[in-house]
Design a protein around this motif. Structure first.
Motif, PDB file in Angstrom:
ATOM      1  N   ILE A   1       0.539  -1.397   0.080  1.00  0.00           N
ATOM      2  CA  ILE A   1       0.080  -0.037  -0.165  1.00  0.00           C
ATOM      3  C   ILE A   1       0.649   1.302  -0.118  1.00  0.00           C
ATOM      4  N   GLU A   2       0.813   2.082  -1.629  1.00  0.00           N
ATOM      5  CA  GLU A   2       1.744   3.521  -1.588  1.00  0.00           C
ATOM      6  C   GLU A   2       1.188   4.432  -0.409  1.00  0.00           C
ATOM      7  N   ASP A   3       2.137   5.231  -0.470  1.00  0.00           N
ATOM      8  CA  ASP A   3       1.655   6.526   1.415  1.00  0.00           C
ATOM      9  C   ASP A   3       0.278   7.120   0.458  1.00  0.00           C
ATOM     10  N   GLY A   4      -0.649   7.278   1.361  1.00  0.00           N
ATOM     11  CA  GLY A   4      -1.500   7.665   1.145  1.00  0.00           C
ATOM     12  C   GLY A   4      -2.633   7.209   0.225  1.00  0.00           C
ATOM     13  N   ALA A   5      -2.359   5.712  -0.047  1.00  0.00           N
ATOM     14  CA  ALA A   5      -3.565   4.413  -0.561  1.00  0.00           C
ATOM     15  C   ALA A   5      -4.217   3.870   0.468  1.00  0.00           C
ATOM     16  N   GLU A   6      -5.376   4.129   0.533  1.00  0.00           N
ATOM     17  CA  GLU A   6      -6.452   3.158   1.385  1.00  0.00           C
ATOM     18  C   GLU A   6      -6.854   1.708   0.637  1.00  0.00           C
ATOM     19  N   ALA A   7      -6.582   0.936   1.161  1.00  0.00           N
ATOM     20  CA  ALA A   7      -7.377  -0.497   0.379  1.00  0.00           C
ATOM     21  C   ALA A   7      -7.651  -1.211   0.913  1.00  0.00           C
ATOM     22  N   LEU A   8      -8.834  -2.000   0.317  1.00  0.00           N
ATOM     23  CA  LEU A   8      -9.355  -3.058   1.136  1.00  0.00           C
ATOM     24  C   LEU A   8      -9.144  -4.257   0.003  1.00  0.00           C
ATOM     25  N   VAL A   9      -8.386  -5.680   1.371  1.00  0.00           N
ATOM     26  CA  VAL A   9      -8.398  -6.536   0.933  1.00  0.00           C
ATOM     27  C   VAL A   9      -8.742  -7.880   1.241  1.00  0.00           C
ATOM     28  N   ILE A  10      -9.660  -9.031   0.672  1.00  0.00           N
ATOM     29  CA  ILE A  10      -9.805 -10.041   0.886  1.00  0.00           C
ATOM     30  C   ILE A  10      -9.346 -10.784   1.008  1.00  0.00           C
ATOM     31  N   GLU A  11      -8.584 -11.635   1.796  1.00  0.00           N
ATOM     32  CA  GLU A  11      -8.120 -12.467   1.701  1.00  0.00           C
ATOM     33  C   GLU A  11      -8.973 -13.839   2.000  1.00  0.00           C
ATOM     34  N   ASP A  12      -9.613 -14.453   1.151  1.00  0.00           N
ATOM     35  CA  ASP A  12     -10.217 -15.744   1.985  1.00  0.00           C
ATOM     36  C   ASP A  12     -10.120 -16.922   1.011  1.00  0.00           C
ATOM     37  N   HIS A  13     -10.030 -17.782   1.997  1.00  0.00           N
ATOM     38  CA  HIS A  13      -9.425 -19.420   1.823  1.00  0.00           C
ATOM     39  C   HIS A  13     -10.466 -20.341   1.935  1.00  0.00           C
ATOM     40  N   VAL A  14     -11.044 -20.987   0.965  1.00  0.00           N
ATOM     41  CA  VAL A  14     -12.340 -21.762   0.754  1.00  0.00           C
ATOM     42  C   VAL A  14     -11.838 -23.252   0.015  1.00  0.00           C
ATOM     43  N   GLY A  15     -12.396 -23.774   0.519  1.00  0.00           N
ATOM     44  CA  GLY A  15     -12.448 -24.765  -0.340  1.00  0.00           C
ATOM     45  C   GLY A  15     -10.986 -26.041   0.502  1.00  0.00           C
ATOM     46  N   ALA A  16     -10.322 -25.486   0.990  1.00  0.00           N
ATOM     47  CA  ALA A  16      -9.064 -26.786   1.417  1.00  0.00           C
ATOM     48  C   ALA A  16      -9.799 -27.914   1.632  1.00  0.00           C
ATOM     49  N   GLU A  17      -8.635 -28.999   1.085  1.00  0.00           N
ATOM     50  CA  GLU A  17      -9.050 -30.371   2.419  1.00  0.00           C
ATOM     51  C   GLU A  17      -7.502 -30.696   2.363  1.00  0.00           C
ATOM     52  N   GLY A  18      -6.951 -30.020   2.456  1.00  0.00           N
ATOM     53  CA  GLY A  18      -5.639 -30.806   2.571  1.00  0.00           C
ATOM     54  C   GLY A  18      -4.705 -30.097   3.675  1.00  0.00           C
ATOM     55  N   PHE A  19      -3.325 -29.500   3.175  1.00  0.00           N
ATOM     56  CA  PHE A  19      -2.653 -28.837   4.214  1.00  0.00           C
ATOM     57  C   PHE A  19      -1.995 -27.139   3.507  1.00  0.00           C
ATOM     58  N   THR A  20      -2.091 -26.146   3.709  1.00  0.00           N
ATOM     59  CA  THR A  20      -1.990 -25.557   3.465  1.00  0.00           C
ATOM     60  C   THR A  20      -1.317 -24.480   4.389  1.00  0.00           C
TER      61      THR A  20
END
Lengths: 419, 265
Positions: A181-200
């Motif tokens: 996020i550079e100076d003065g920037a604004e962000a929404l980041v959704i980190e969505d981990h879905v449906g894994a069945e193994g090892f993350t």
């Protein structure tokens, strides 16, 4: 592809070198090699490791996983109503080279960046994640290959959902996210981990520039047999703001480490978390807020609702470094136990090396109070509904903080399904 | 004042109850007919609140002997929510704070729960808002208190007015109000009393549990019962309250052995 048995004499979980792609930059190859060597030497945390006292890794030690980023992942459910650009990682591998058409927002696959302009991230990739302290971050870096780099340009506004699918059962995935996020920037980041069945084993590094704002929503919606060991490492510059909403809804066994470094004067972080283990789920949250600069502020509130044989760990460390005067730090952890077999370990750790600071912490572990239940029932509300109201009231505060209705809906549905 | 009716609404016979290991009620007899207003008075620790809680089904009160018949039903066999559905309302001495549950949401959930039990159709969100607004205005309750979490951050007076608002909405046949006057200044007391008086009807009864006579200046009882050490030791009309005010509870602080018949005057 190769099977790697966790119990074999070769370093557990490490995929053979020939399974990994060439990296476009020598510094990146070195970073990967160093961490291969580090993980081979250190291995998984030992049973007597203080930081892992309440999270038993037996289930992980006994398992073996295939490493193959190219295998297809189970399809991920939508997040209906969320009108935000999306970028997908399947088993850590980017589906696209880049996302175009959003001014001020650059979303590029890590492999592409390492091939085309590695210098743009040579100072930031790997700079935030402490792979000496975090063995799983070392394991992730030991598989450095692909992922996503998000750059929000100076003074720009942006939103993004990073959709992480896979790995499937008996497979391992090492997703890597770098958010700048550079100076003065604004962000929404959704980190969505879905449906894994193994090892993350994901690592997210974020840098928030001067007066920048990052709202980071992290959902673990992995499947009921999944194992999830992640690190989020955040570096904040002067007057920046980082708001984190961590929602632990899935996985059989999970741990998330959240490290925040308040490196610039006036920086502020708000860390919210909600964990809802049921059945035999175990959810461990370790947070570490480092007040490196004066007049930095941290606010932290984690809540847990535990049912069945669900168990959880909350460990919140606040470090206030020498010379960091005028720091204001607050941490709260509240837990609601809905069964006799549910278990939570909560532990605040304050390390204060500066004068003139405010640091408060508090933790509670309780059950639904008879008096509250009776109050609702005396008004005609049936016992089951009264319980649901009290649980929703307890957890709803955390859900509302997200401020995004589609995401809130997902969490509310999970809450209703569980309790 | 309404004329005391003939229909027996509540009949308590030889009620014994304990809280934990402690025996609190030691043989209570009480009859309440439709339209009547009863005041239960007595010194601290005499068992007034325990009696109120026993009627509403508080889990901490264990009935060891005797019975409570309400509208022909054995209260002991009914859950607290079923008692509410049958029109029994308890105004709490210490209303409970419920963090995270908005007052408005709670009130509608309660009203609809009671309506379902009574076989009436539920109230839509729109109709409910209008109803709530009119009732809240009556009690001079601020809009902000309706959107806040139940009782959270309410002043003592706001909590008590909120209890009366709940009573008004749930439209009970028998309201047991436990120390509804405590912690109220004179203006709030008048407001609460007005709200309660407006609820008086020939088919609705009130049991006022109170330490002080003050409330009874505004809500005039038909019967006054004096409770001491878990028994009703004296019964009378409204004039008994004035006598207690003048003479205090001194004579009733001891543990008297006498027991007064339910309708004795």
């Amino acid at each position: 592809m190769s099977m790697v048995a966790a119990s074999s004499v070769t370093p557990p979980l490490l995929a053979p070198v020939d399974q990994l792609p060439e990296l476009g930059a020598s510094w990146a190859s070195r970073l990967r090699d160093e961490n291969r060597e580090r993980f081979a030497r250190l291995g998984l945390p030992a049973a007597d490791d203080e930081a892992w006292r309440f999270t038993n890794l037996k289930r992980l030690r006994g398992a073996s996983f295939a490493y193959d980023p190219n295998v297809a992942a189970p399809p991920a459910p939508e997040l209906p109503g969320l009108n935000v650009p999306e970028f997908t990682l399947v088993n850590g591998r980017a589906e696209l080279e880049r996302l175009d058409g959003f001014p001020g927002l650059q979303v590029t696959s890590l492999a592409t960046i390492l091939r085309q302009e590695p210098d743009s991230i040579s100072a930031t990739l790997g700079a935030g994640a402490d792979t000496t302290r975090h063995r799983f971050a070392a394991l992730n870096t030991a598989h450095l290959a692909d992922g996503v780099v998000v750059r929000v340009e100076r003074n720009a506004r942006a939103k993004l959902r990073i959709l992480m699918t896979g790995p499937g059962a008996a497979h391992a995935g090492y997703p890597r996210i770098l958010i700048l996020i550079e100076d003065g920037a604004e962000a929404l980041v959704i980190e969505d981990h879905v449906g894994a069945e193994g090892f993350t084993c994901p690592v997210t590094e974020a840098r928030v520039g001067q007066s920048g704002v990052l709202h980071h929503v992290r959902l673990d919606r992995s499947g009921g047999m999944a194992m999830h060991f992640g690190l989020v490492a955040v570096h904040q510059e002067r007057d920046s703001r980082y708001v984190s909403d961590v929602m632990a809804l899935g996985s059989r066994l999970s741990r998330l480490d959240l490290d925040v470094s308040l490196a610039g004067e006036g920086a502020e972080c708000v860390l919210n978390g909600l964990y809802l283990p049921v059945e035999s789920q175990h959810m461990d949250h370790h947070t570490r807020v480092s007040h490196d600069a004066p007049h930095t502020t941290s606010r932290e509130l984690y809540k847990g609702v535990l049912g069945g044989k669900g168990s959880a760990v909350f460990n919140g460390r606040i470090v206030i470094h020498e010379g960091a005067m005028g720091v204001d730090a607050g941490q709260t952890n509240n837990n609601l136990l809905l069964s006799d077999q549910a278990l939570v370990n909560t532990n605040p750790e304050l390390e204060i090396f500066a004068d003139d600071v405010k640091a408060q912490h508090g933790a509670t572990i309780g059950q639904i109070e008879d008096e509250s239940l009776f109050y609702l029932r005396s008004r005609g509300i049936e016992e089951g509904e009264a319980r649901r109201l009290l649980i929703e009231g307890f957890a709803g505060v955390m859900i509302e903080k997200i401020g995004l209705e589609p995401v809130e809906g997902v969490v509310r549905a999970e809450l209703a399904r569980r309790f | 004042m309404t004329e005391p009716g003939q229909d027996l609404l509540l009949e308590v016979r030889d009620l014994h109850a304990r809280v934990g290991e402690q025996s609190i009620l030691r043989g209570i007899d009480l009859e309440v007919r439709a339209g009547e207003v009863h005041a239960i008075m007595g010194p601290n620790g005499s068992g007034k609140s325990t009696l109120a809680k026993a009627l509403a089904g508080h889990p901490s009160v264990e009935i060891t002997q005797g019975e409570m018949i309400y509208r022909g039903r054995d209260l002991r066999a009914l859950k607290p929510e079923e008692r509410a559905g049958l029109g029994l309302f308890l105004g709490f001495q210490y209303p409970v704070e419920i963090p995270g549950v908005s007052n408005r949401y709670f009130l509608r959930a309660a009203l609809n729960a009671v309506k379902r039990q009574r076989g009436e159709s539920e109230v839509s969100a729109v109709d409910f808002l209008a109803l709530l607004k009119s009732k809240a205005t009556l009690l001079d309750l601020d809009d902000a208190l309706l959107t806040r979490s139940v009782n959270e951050g309410f002043s003592g007076g706001e909590k008590k007015r909120s209890e009366v608002l709940q009573m008004v909405l749930l439209d009970p046949m028998l309201a047991v109000l436990d120390e509804t006057d405590s912690g109220l200044d004179i203006d709030a007391l008048k407001l609460v009393s007005r709200g309660i008086n407006e609820q008086r009807r020939p088919d609705r009864s009130l049991v006022l549990v109170t330490h002080y006579q003050r409330l009874l200046n505004y809500i005039v009882p038909d019967f006054v019962h004096v409770l001491s050490a878990g028994r009703i030791v004296r019964r009378g009309g409204k004039e008994l309250a004035l006598e207690l005010e003048a003479e205090g509870y001194g004579p009733y602080e001891e543990n008297p052995e006498q027991r007064v018949p339910a309708r004795g005057r």
